[in-house]
Design a protein around this motif. Structure first.
Motif, short mmCIF file in Angstrom:
data_model
loop_
_atom_site.label_atom_id
_atom_site.label_comp_id
_atom_site.label_asym_id
_atom_site.label_seq_id
_atom_site.Cartn_x
_atom_site.Cartn_y
_atom_site.Cartn_z
N LEU A 150 0.74 -1.39 -0.86
CA LEU A 150 -0.24 -0.10 -0.52
C LEU A 150 0.98 1.52 0.09
O LEU A 150 1.94 1.27 0.84
CB LEU A 150 -0.46 -0.09 1.30
CG LEU A 150 -1.95 1.21 1.00
CD1 LEU A 150 -3.00 1.20 0.46
CD2 LEU A 150 -2.42 1.54 2.69
N GLU A 151 0.53 2.00 -1.02
CA GLU A 151 0.88 3.63 -0.45
C GLU A 151 -0.08 4.31 0.26
O GLU A 151 -0.97 4.44 -0.29
CB GLU A 151 1.35 3.84 -2.34
CG GLU A 151 2.06 3.06 -3.37
CD GLU A 151 2.49 3.62 -4.80
OE1 GLU A 151 2.79 4.85 -4.92
OE2 GLU A 151 1.71 2.71 -5.65
N ILE A 152 0.97 5.32 1.38
CA ILE A 152 0.24 6.21 1.64
C ILE A 152 1.46 7.44 1.67
O ILE A 152 2.83 7.63 1.40
CB ILE A 152 0.79 6.19 3.23
CG1 ILE A 152 -0.48 4.61 2.92
CG2 ILE A 152 -0.11 6.74 4.19
CD1 ILE A 152 0.01 4.23 4.78
N ALA A 201 -5.59 -6.91 -7.06
CA ALA A 201 -6.75 -7.34 -5.33
C ALA A 201 -6.77 -6.08 -4.13
O ALA A 201 -8.18 -5.20 -3.27
CB ALA A 201 -6.31 -8.69 -4.45
N LEU A 202 -5.54 -5.24 -3.83
CA LEU A 202 -5.35 -4.37 -3.63
C LEU A 202 -6.54 -2.92 -4.00
O LEU A 202 -6.90 -2.94 -3.05
CB LEU A 202 -3.77 -3.41 -3.08
CG LEU A 202 -3.59 -2.32 -2.73
CD1 LEU A 202 -3.79 -2.40 -1.33
CD2 LEU A 202 -2.32 -2.32 -2.24
N ALA A 203 -6.05 -2.75 -5.48
CA ALA A 203 -6.59 -2.01 -5.80
C ALA A 203 -8.29 -1.63 -5.90
O ALA A 203 -9.40 -1.06 -5.42
CB ALA A 203 -5.86 -1.56 -7.79
N GLU A 204 -9.23 -2.82 -5.67
CA GLU A 204 -10.61 -3.35 -5.66
C GLU A 204 -10.78 -3.00 -3.74
O GLU A 204 -11.68 -2.10 -3.48
CB GLU A 204 -10.14 -4.65 -5.95
CG GLU A 204 -11.84 -5.66 -5.69
CD GLU A 204 -12.63 -7.08 -5.87
OE1 GLU A 204 -13.23 -7.57 -5.75
OE2 GLU A 204 -11.52 -7.38 -6.84
N ARG A 205 -9.73 -3.76 -3.12
CA ARG A 205 -9.98 -3.47 -2.04
C ARG A 205 -10.19 -1.44 -1.70
O ARG A 205 -10.56 -1.74 -0.56
CB ARG A 205 -8.63 -3.84 -0.63
CG ARG A 205 -9.12 -4.23 0.64
CD ARG A 205 -10.00 -5.09 0.27
NE ARG A 205 -10.48 -4.85 2.39
CZ ARG A 205 -10.86 -5.64 2.88
NH1 ARG A 205 -12.44 -6.71 2.29
NH2 ARG A 205 -10.89 -5.43 4.44
N ILE A 206 -9.61 -0.94 -1.94
CA ILE A 206 -9.27 0.40 -1.78
C ILE A 206 -9.96 0.91 -2.33
O ILE A 206 -10.82 2.09 -1.74
CB ILE A 206 -7.77 1.26 -2.10
CG1 ILE A 206 -6.39 0.20 -1.56
CG2 ILE A 206 -7.99 2.11 -2.76
CD1 ILE A 206 -5.20 1.32 -2.20
N SER A 207 -11.09 0.55 -3.70
CA SER A 207 -12.30 1.28 -4.15
C SER A 207 -13.11 0.82 -3.31
O SER A 207 -14.57 2.10 -3.41
CB SER A 207 -12.23 1.03 -5.52
OG SER A 207 -12.07 -1.09 -5.46
N GLU A 208 -13.22 -0.70 -2.50
CA GLU A 208 -14.94 -0.60 -2.43
C GLU A 208 -14.26 -0.29 -0.76
O GLU A 208 -15.23 0.60 -0.38
CB GLU A 208 -14.26 -2.51 -0.99
CG GLU A 208 -15.28 -2.61 -0.56
CD GLU A 208 -15.41 -3.77 0.65
OE1 GLU A 208 -16.05 -4.25 1.17
OE2 GLU A 208 -14.26 -5.14 -0.34
N ASP A 233 -4.92 7.44 -6.56
CA ASP A 233 -4.72 6.95 -6.03
C ASP A 233 -3.81 7.07 -4.50
O ASP A 233 -4.76 6.25 -4.13
CB ASP A 233 -3.71 5.94 -6.46
CG ASP A 233 -4.35 5.56 -8.19
OD1 ASP A 233 -5.68 5.67 -8.43
OD2 ASP A 233 -3.27 4.80 -8.81
N LEU A 234 -2.85 7.95 -4.26
CA LEU A 234 -2.80 7.92 -3.17
C LEU A 234 -3.97 8.80 -1.66
O LEU A 234 -3.78 8.12 -0.68
CB LEU A 234 -1.52 8.67 -3.12
CG LEU A 234 0.20 8.32 -3.15
CD1 LEU A 234 1.13 9.68 -3.75
CD2 LEU A 234 0.53 7.77 -2.67
#
Length: 439
Positions: free
Chosen positions: A347-349, A407-414, A373-374
């Motif tokens: 994950l990028e923060i 999966a990470l991108a999908e999780r963030i979008s949720e 995205d950040l």
């Protein structure tokens, strides 16, 4: 009687008093429209900053930010107040702490300067998205390191005072001028900045303001960056102590610095602890840098020559996130971090240091499309902190394992829309029923 505005930034007031004052201020103030970016790296008076958590939230709102994060050094003390203050202001928040850790033990990384200008083999890390029920446990875990750092900083204060005495200047009182300006008694951390603030104030008192100050600093052998010469010699500079602190940190601290030893956990221990409480540990990428505008960092090389090796090690110890500050880095550095983070399922923060009054809470770089995205990741972290406080299985990244980039991108979008809903005032318990667990 103090005005509500004064109370919001009064470190001697209680958090409840500051929050109540904020309600009064917010009811009468017309705030600007929201800006799209976020800031996940705000320091408060619980480490070193001119701002209480309440006032930091207020200034962020005045800057148009809708989501902020606090990461005080060695302290979770700001978390509850920051969360409540942002709620009053209709904002989202992500809370946690920043810590230094032994890094790369048993590897060549342990012999390299990573992201810490002061020490070899020691890295700055953050732990973010700490669920509210875990705050007390976090404070207990941090307490021994806070105490050890205080003792080491007091020993450095003796060295600083010896320098002042040798110059014929009045030394400072470490308890009154260093510990006394901190929130240590309330769970806050003590850092080198507290020490350097006390030393800077003593130098200003001793040498005087204006050209006399810069002449005295030159006699001490303090290298003054050309960009800061004018402000340091300005007798009317309202931020003089902070400006001098930055110069001392970059160009003089090594003369009094005592290296940390057993006060530091290993990076693997930080990761394991963060995972155990449902938070997210990150490595704070710095990168090869030019001199900082505030003078607290000089041009220096850090991780870029061995970044691939660094990310391999980060993955090997279980790190699942990396944080960085876009204004500090070049487009090439940022692109490389993005590629490596994706390759290692991290994950990028993002965030921008806030620890002195010249700094801006906003980060216009994050308004560019390539950084969208950040900002979404920050909103996902808002949801993570709130939802995992209700149900630990709703950890953004899952309690264990590593997500694929898809999966990470999908999780963030949720999760990002749920974070915005929390800022809108929706109930976290009700939202938790709509979220899905990945464990």
């Amino acid at each position: 009687m103090a005005e509500p505005m004064d109370i919001t930034n009064d470190p001697a007031a209680t958090p409840a008093q500051r929050i109540e004052a904020l309600r009064v201020v917010a009811a009468d103030e017309h705030f600007p429209s929201w800006v799209p970016e976020s800031n996940n790296h705000i320091h408060t008076c619980f480490s070193f900053s001119p701002y209480t958590p309440t006032h930091a939230a207020l200034l962020a709102r005045r800057a148009g930010l809708r989501v902020v994060g606090s990461v005080d050094h060695d302290s979770i003390g700001a978390a509850a107040e920051m969360s409540e203050a942002t709620s009053v202001l209709g904002m989202g928040s992500v809370t946690g702490f920043e810590i230094r850790a032994r890094f790369g033990e048993g590897t060549p990384l342990a012999q390299r300067k990573l992201n810490n200008p002061d020490s070899v083999g020691v890295a700055y890390m953050t732990v973010q998205g700490v669920p509210a029920p875990a705050r007390e446990k976090v404070a207990e875990w941090l307490a021994p390191g806070r105490a050890a750092r205080l003792e080491r900083t007091l020993a450095m204060a003796e060295r600083a005072n010896q320098i002042l005495t040798d110059l014929g200047l009045e030394p400072f009182d470490p308890q009154a001028d260093m510990v006394g300006i901190s929130q240590y008694a309330n769970g806050g951390g003590i850092t080198e900045r507290h020490l350097l603030a006390a030393m800077a104030s003593a130098l200003i008192r001793g040498f005087g303001r204006g050209p006399a100050l810069t002449e005295g600093l030159a006699q001490m052998g303090v290298e003054i960056p050309a960009s800061l010469a004018a402000v340091l010699s300005d007798a009317d500079n309202p931020h003089l102590m902070y400006d001098l602190l930055g110069v001392l940190k970059a160009n003089y601290l090594d003369r009094i610095y005592i290296q940390p030893t057993d006060e530091l956990p290993s990076a693997a221990e930080v990761v394991a602890f963060a995972d155990s409480v449902g938070a997210i540990a990150t490595y704070a990428y710095l990168g090869d840098v030019s001199a900082s505008p505030t003078g607290d960092k000089k041009a220096e090389k850090f991780e870029d020559d061995f970044l691939d090796e660094l990310f391999e090690h980060m993955e090997s110890i279980g790190l699942r996130a990396v944080t960085y500050m876009p204004p500090r880095n070049t487009p090439e550095q940022l692109a490389r971090i993005h590629v490596l983070a994706a390759a290692h399922g991290m994950l990028e923060i993002s965030g921008v240091d806030i620890n002195q009054p010249r700094q801006c809470f906003t980060c216009e770089e994050l308004r560019r499309p390539e950084f969208a995205d950040l900002n979404e990741a920050t909103w996902a972290l808002v949801a993570h902190e709130a939802l995992s406080s209700v149900d630990p299985s709703l950890h953004l990244l899952g309690r264990t394992g590593r997500l694929t980039p898809e999966a990470l991108a999908e999780r963030i979008s949720e999760y990002a829309p749920l974070g915005r809903a929390i800022a809108d005032g929706e109930d976290a318990v009700a939202l938790a029923a709509r979220a899905t667990s990945i464990n």
